[in-house]
Motif scaffolding. Sequence first.
Motif, PDB file in Angstrom:
ATOM      1  N   PHE A  64       0.833  -1.198   0.000  1.00  0.00           N
ATOM      2  CA  PHE A  64       0.000   0.000   0.000  1.00  0.00           C
ATOM      3  C   PHE A  64       0.874   1.258   0.000  1.00  0.00           C
ATOM      4  CE2 PHE A  64      -2.090   3.371   2.464  1.00  0.00           C
ATOM      5  CZ  PHE A  64      -3.221   3.590   1.688  1.00  0.00           C
ATOM      6  N   PHE A  65       1.884   1.290   0.878  1.00  0.00           N
ATOM      7  CA  PHE A  65       2.786   2.441   0.929  1.00  0.00           C
ATOM      8  C   PHE A  65       3.441   2.664  -0.428  1.00  0.00           C
ATOM      9  CE2 PHE A  65       3.776   1.773   5.746  1.00  0.00           C
ATOM     10  CZ  PHE A  65       2.515   2.227   6.078  1.00  0.00           C
ATOM     11  N   SER A  67       2.426   1.814  -3.410  1.00  0.00           N
ATOM     12  CA  SER A  67       1.474   2.326  -4.407  1.00  0.00           C
ATOM     13  C   SER A  67       1.214   3.822  -4.195  1.00  0.00           C
ATOM     14  CB  SER A  67       0.164   1.542  -4.376  1.00  0.00           C
ATOM     15  OG  SER A  67      -0.587   1.818  -3.224  1.00  0.00           O
ATOM     16  N   LYS A  68       1.111   4.244  -2.954  1.00  0.00           N
ATOM     17  CA  LYS A  68       0.875   5.665  -2.665  1.00  0.00           C
ATOM     18  C   LYS A  68       2.104   6.506  -3.004  1.00  0.00           C
ATOM     19  CE  LYS A  68      -3.303   5.198  -1.437  1.00  0.00           C
ATOM     20  NZ  LYS A  68      -4.326   5.631  -2.395  1.00  0.00           N
ATOM     21  N   LEU A  69       3.276   5.994  -2.697  1.00  0.00           N
ATOM     22  CA  LEU A  69       4.507   6.713  -3.020  1.00  0.00           C
ATOM     23  C   LEU A  69       4.685   6.837  -4.528  1.00  0.00           C
ATOM     24  CD1 LEU A  69       6.695   5.021  -0.298  1.00  0.00           C
ATOM     25  CD2 LEU A  69       6.212   7.480  -0.418  1.00  0.00           C
ATOM     26  N   GLU A  70       4.372   5.776  -5.247  1.00  0.00           N
ATOM     27  CA  GLU A  70       4.489   5.801  -6.711  1.00  0.00           C
ATOM     28  C   GLU A  70       3.514   6.791  -7.343  1.00  0.00           C
ATOM     29  OE1 GLU A  70       6.136   1.275  -7.549  1.00  0.00           O
ATOM     30  OE2 GLU A  70       3.965   1.631  -7.611  1.00  0.00           O
ATOM     31  N   SER A  71       2.430   7.080  -6.647  1.00  0.00           N
ATOM     32  CA  SER A  71       1.461   8.051  -7.173  1.00  0.00           C
ATOM     33  C   SER A  71       1.764   9.475  -6.706  1.00  0.00           C
ATOM     34  CB  SER A  71       0.037   7.653  -6.783  1.00  0.00           C
ATOM     35  OG  SER A  71      -0.171   7.831  -5.397  1.00  0.00           O
ATOM     36  N   LYS A  73       2.581  10.556  -3.459  1.00  0.00           N
ATOM     37  CA  LYS A  73       2.339  10.883  -2.052  1.00  0.00           C
ATOM     38  C   LYS A  73       3.633  10.819  -1.244  1.00  0.00           C
ATOM     39  CE  LYS A  73      -2.202  11.195  -2.169  1.00  0.00           C
ATOM     40  NZ  LYS A  73      -2.883  12.445  -1.931  1.00  0.00           N
ATOM     41  N   ILE A  75       4.793   9.866   2.817  1.00  0.00           N
ATOM     42  CA  ILE A  75       4.237   9.106   3.937  1.00  0.00           C
ATOM     43  C   ILE A  75       5.098   9.287   5.179  1.00  0.00           C
ATOM     44  CG2 ILE A  75       3.655   6.810   4.811  1.00  0.00           C
ATOM     45  CD1 ILE A  75       3.202   5.910   1.947  1.00  0.00           C
ATOM     46  N   LEU A 169      -0.569  10.357   5.051  1.00  0.00           N
ATOM     47  CA  LEU A 169      -0.262  10.640   3.647  1.00  0.00           C
ATOM     48  C   LEU A 169      -0.303  12.138   3.421  1.00  0.00           C
ATOM     49  CD1 LEU A 169      -2.525   7.964   1.924  1.00  0.00           C
ATOM     50  CD2 LEU A 169      -0.064   7.839   2.270  1.00  0.00           C
TER      51      LEU A 169
END
Length: 170
Positions: A64-65, A67-71, A73, A75, A169
């Motif tokens: 999950f982290f 995927s968010k970093l790749e988009s 975001k 964290i 996030l």
Amino acid sequence: PIKIYFHNDEPKEQFENDYLNYRDSYISYFKKLVDYVSRDSMLEFFFTDTLKNSFVKLNQALDFFLSKLESGKVIKVVVKGYSSPLYDSKYNEMLSSRRIKSVVNYMKQYNGGKLLVYFLEDKITIEEASFGETLAPLEVSDSKKNKLKSIYSLGAMQQRRVEIVDFKLF
């Protein structure tokens, strides 16, 4: 929170590099199943359910982290470390800190090191708190003479952990 468990006095090593990671401790701990169950058959559930599921949940959180970093975001992860009360307070605080470090090392090495670049760019940061034994319930034994209670009891096993308690996030 995601609770990540450790065998007694693990990791033992003092380390300053990214060598030791939680995966090593997890495998080592899981291999001790027979030793624990030979002392108390009720502990098998801890290994086959709690320990195994905590590792799965950790990996799901890291996916999950990622995927968010790749988009795009950023964290911030809040991590707390604990120990059972078997050793002295200062040692247990350092042990809890080593446990946190091993989890962070695992995060950096996860999935071929895909999270490492985000650590290097400060796009993922860790807020750490090492509590040692200070929050262990009084019924968890600190007796070096009674290893059945101080190492091989469910209460002691539940105290030897790191928790990912929150993330934000940005």
